[in-house]
Design an enzyme around this catalytic site. Structure first.
Site, PDB file in Angstrom:
ATOM      1  N   TYR A  39       0.854  -1.183   0.000  1.00  0.00           N
ATOM      2  CA  TYR A  39       0.000   0.000   0.000  1.00  0.00           C
ATOM      3  C   TYR A  39       0.892   1.236   0.000  1.00  0.00           C
ATOM      4  O   TYR A  39       1.846   1.315  -0.766  1.00  0.00           O
ATOM      5  CB  TYR A  39      -0.983  -0.069   1.178  1.00  0.00           C
ATOM      6  CG  TYR A  39      -2.175   0.822   0.979  1.00  0.00           C
ATOM      7  CD1 TYR A  39      -2.980   0.706  -0.157  1.00  0.00           C
ATOM      8  CD2 TYR A  39      -2.509   1.792   1.917  1.00  0.00           C
ATOM      9  CE1 TYR A  39      -4.067   1.540  -0.358  1.00  0.00           C
ATOM     10  CE2 TYR A  39      -3.601   2.629   1.723  1.00  0.00           C
ATOM     11  CZ  TYR A  39      -4.374   2.502   0.588  1.00  0.00           C
ATOM     12  OH  TYR A  39      -5.452   3.324   0.394  1.00  0.00           O
ATOM     13  N   LYS A  94     -20.170 -20.892  -9.871  1.00  0.00           N
ATOM     14  CA  LYS A  94     -19.492 -20.684 -11.151  1.00  0.00           C
ATOM     15  C   LYS A  94     -18.088 -20.128 -10.915  1.00  0.00           C
ATOM     16  O   LYS A  94     -17.123 -20.545 -11.582  1.00  0.00           O
ATOM     17  CB  LYS A  94     -20.316 -19.705 -11.992  1.00  0.00           C
ATOM     18  CG  LYS A  94     -19.951 -19.677 -13.479  1.00  0.00           C
ATOM     19  CD  LYS A  94     -20.333 -20.973 -14.147  1.00  0.00           C
ATOM     20  CE  LYS A  94     -20.087 -20.941 -15.646  1.00  0.00           C
ATOM     21  NZ  LYS A  94     -21.161 -20.303 -16.400  1.00  0.00           N
ATOM     22  N   ASP A 137     -27.287 -16.588 -16.535  1.00  0.00           N
ATOM     23  CA  ASP A 137     -28.668 -16.668 -16.054  1.00  0.00           C
ATOM     24  C   ASP A 137     -29.433 -15.355 -16.209  1.00  0.00           C
ATOM     25  O   ASP A 137     -30.047 -14.841 -15.268  1.00  0.00           O
ATOM     26  CB  ASP A 137     -28.680 -17.126 -14.591  1.00  0.00           C
ATOM     27  CG  ASP A 137     -28.216 -18.569 -14.433  1.00  0.00           C
ATOM     28  OD1 ASP A 137     -28.092 -19.252 -15.465  1.00  0.00           O
ATOM     29  OD2 ASP A 137     -27.969 -19.005 -13.300  1.00  0.00           O
ATOM     30  N   ASP A 162     -24.693 -19.316 -20.817  1.00  0.00           N
ATOM     31  CA  ASP A 162     -25.927 -20.062 -21.073  1.00  0.00           C
ATOM     32  C   ASP A 162     -26.162 -20.212 -22.572  1.00  0.00           C
ATOM     33  O   ASP A 162     -26.707 -21.226 -23.022  1.00  0.00           O
ATOM     34  CB  ASP A 162     -27.127 -19.357 -20.441  1.00  0.00           C
ATOM     35  CG  ASP A 162     -26.965 -19.218 -18.942  1.00  0.00           C
ATOM     36  OD1 ASP A 162     -26.734 -20.236 -18.276  1.00  0.00           O
ATOM     37  OD2 ASP A 162     -27.039 -18.082 -18.436  1.00  0.00           O
TER      38      ASP A 162
END
Length: 444
Positions: A39, A94, A137, A162
């Site tokens: 950082y 997934k 989906d 899909d």
């Protein structure tokens, strides 16, 4: 629902901590110097390097190995429009598959946005975070416009799994089934039952492989999609037929191939008997196919039959494709996932089914046929050769089609690296889980 399965599934998702994925550090963090590099002030240097050269983001951040799994929960497989919160377990799953099969980090993102314009705007706004986006989906017909717009307006690989995952894997299955049945793709008569996102994408990819448009009949809940139907959406109009057919039963007479992406039990034994000799049936409705598995095989002994279920032979499973397609696309910095890459993936998956099964696969599937033939037209999901085979084919196609911004110069070396990737990832995850006091029996 099976009560025993329900209890096991709920416990699996809740313990030892809720959910299936977590963020883990990849750099040392045990001393003040580590934190000053991670950082402030050290982080300023990679920021400035990326400001001067945006492509440096691949060198200094995890973007090139990070995929977003994005859904609005409007068409969750088997469950329908259950909304973004209820869709989260599926999207987490997934993301898990991306990691365990291809070593890709993935964040699941569930958007409360059914309006396509709002959905597109949200995804475009977060696109700089990711190396690729897996849409999931989303109901039709909105999914067509969402994917098209995002592919046109973003410069990273975007795929609606899909649609295209199902198309790619079923295309691989079709190539092998046709070979076994000794049929030429340009001659077969194809009947498609269902006109949603997956059905449209599958049919288009079959045409790219050689199925002739005039040999296709598509049906929806109203029957055959005919050119004389008064109202047709754009996608349905594309596949409307002028043949004098009205019902699915009419369409199946003499057909060589049936693709079902619809609902259970719409195909009868009589319909199956009316098909041409040596028919091919992909009954992909889940959880119950368009015709019962045992009934279909008892009706036609010359049949090649596939479903979407893991408890039957010839499962058409998207996990055979999407992790490896994104792996290849990410590693060559592809600007998109195009038709050439999808076809290359389908052919690579099909070719792997011809290879002798490994000893490891035979131990995992002792009761299954693993010899190329009517009951083995696709590789098994646990075939570790899928990663190098498919990812290399996709990266090669990306380079040849001009969308790879970092073409891979040595595909053999890339294949060797991929062949060891998952074992390294599994050892790393196992060590992390054991260090945190959690058992890891599957990876140990």
């Amino acid at each position: 629902m099976n009560e025993s399965l329900k209890e096991k599934a709920l416990a699996y998702h809740e313990y030892p901590q809720p959910g299936k994925i977590a963020v883990i550090p990849t750099k040392p963090y045990s001393c003040p110097e580590d934190l000053s590099l991670a950082y402030s002030p050290g982080v300023a240097y990679p920021c400035l390097a990326i400001k001067d050269d945006p492509t440096a983001v691949r060198r200094y951040t995890g973007r090139s190995n990070l995929v977003a799994v994005i859904s609005n929960g409007t068409a969750v497989l088997g469950l329908g429009n259950i909304g973004p919160l209820a869709a989260k377990p599926v999207m987490e799953g997934k993301a898990l598959l991306f990691k365990i099969y291809a070593g890709i980090d993935a964040f699941d993102i569930e958007l409360d946005a059914e309006d396509p314009e709002k959905f597109i705007a949200a995804v475009k706004a977060m696109a700089p975070t990711f190396g690729g986006i897996n849409l999931e989906d989303i109901k039709a017909p909105e999914c067509f416009e969402i994917e098209r717009r995002l592919r046109d307006e973003c410069d990273i690989p975007i795929m609606h799994d899909d649609q295209h995952g199902t198309a790619i894997i079923s295309s691989a299955a079709l190539l092998n089934a046709l070979e076994i049945q000794n049929k030429k793709i340009e001659d077969v008569l194809l009947v498609v039952n269902g006109a949603g996102a997956a059905a449209i994408a599958c049919t288009r990819l079959y045409m790219a492989l050689g199925v002739r448009r005039e040999n296709i009949v598509m049906c929806d809940s109203k029957g055959v999609i005919r050119a004389d139907r008064p109202i047709l959406s754009g996608a349905k109009k594309e596949f409307a037929t002028s043949r004098d057919l009205s019902t699915l039963a009419d369409a199946l007479v003499g057909a060589d191939v049936f693709l079902g992406l619809s609902v259970a039990n719409v195909m009868t034994p009589e319909m199956l008997l009316s098909m041409a000799p040596k028919p091919i049936v992909f009954a992909l409705a889940n959880p119950d196919p368009e015709i019962d598995h045992d009934l279909a095989l008892a009706t036609r002994h010359d049949l090649i039959f596939a479903t979407g279920r893991s408890d039957f032979s010839n499962q058409i499973n998207n996990v055979l494709g999407f992790p490896y397609i994104f792996r290849g696309a990410l590693d060559c910095d592809a600007a998109q996932i195009n038709e050439e890459m999808k076809l290359a993936a389908a052919r690579a998956v099909a070719a792997l089914a011809h290879e002798p099964a490994t000893d490891a696969l035979r131990r995992l599937y002792p009761d299954k046929s693993l010899e190329f033939g009517p009951k083995y037209i696709l590789p098994k999901p646990f075939d570790k050769r899928l990663l190098p085979t498919v990812a290399c084919a996709v990266a090669k196609a990306a380079a040849e089609s001009g969308v790879a911004r970092k073409p891979l110069a040595d595909l053999d070396a890339y294949s060797r690296w991929l062949s060891t990737l998952i074992d390294r990832e599994n050892r790393y995850i196992s060590e992390l889980m054991l260090n945190e006091g959690r058992e890891c029996p599957r990876l140990g």
